[in-house]
Design a protein around this motif. Structure first.
Motif: not given
Length: 116
Positions: A54, A57, A59, A64, A69-70, A72-74, A76, A78, A81
């Motif tokens: 992370f 990113f 941020t 972003y 993505l704040k 969504k990224k969790n 996804m 690896e 990403i």
């Protein structure tokens, strides 16, 4: 060879360039918005910088936020990403400094250069 990966309009990247010049460190500059990082390059940078995925990113970037993505990224993987980061240089944290088989990402770059 020392490589600096950054964005020419980024004030932090400009400051790092200035620090490198003041320390007489020659480097090759790669514009992250024009010469995207591949999935393999991103994996190598993460491994050499020893950072959480992370941390790759940007941020604070507009892209972003636009992509939400704040949240969504969790969710996804690896691989997802890495794939996403390889499609848009503005999503990648910068600057990135590659030197002596090590990588420094974001704030790590300034901290490293201050020790020289």
């Amino acid at each position: 060879m020392t490589k600096l990966i950054g964005y020419k309009k980024c004030s932090t990247c400009k400051n790092i360039e200035k620090m490198l010049d003041e320390k007489n460190i020659s480097y090759e500059y790669r514009e992250i918005d024009k010469d995207l990082l591949s999935v393999d390059e991103l994996k190598e940078i993460r491994e050499k910088a020893d950072v959480d995925i992370f941390k790759l990113f940007n941020t604070s970037g507009m892209r972003y936020r636009e992509l939400g993505l704040k949240d969504k990224k969790n969710e996804m993987t690896e691989e997802e990403i890495y794939e996403l980061l390889s499609t848009d240089g503005m999503l990648v944290k910068r600057p990135i400094l590659l030197k002596d088989n090590k990588a420094y990402v974001g704030p790590q770059v300034k901290k490293y250069l201050e020790t020289l």
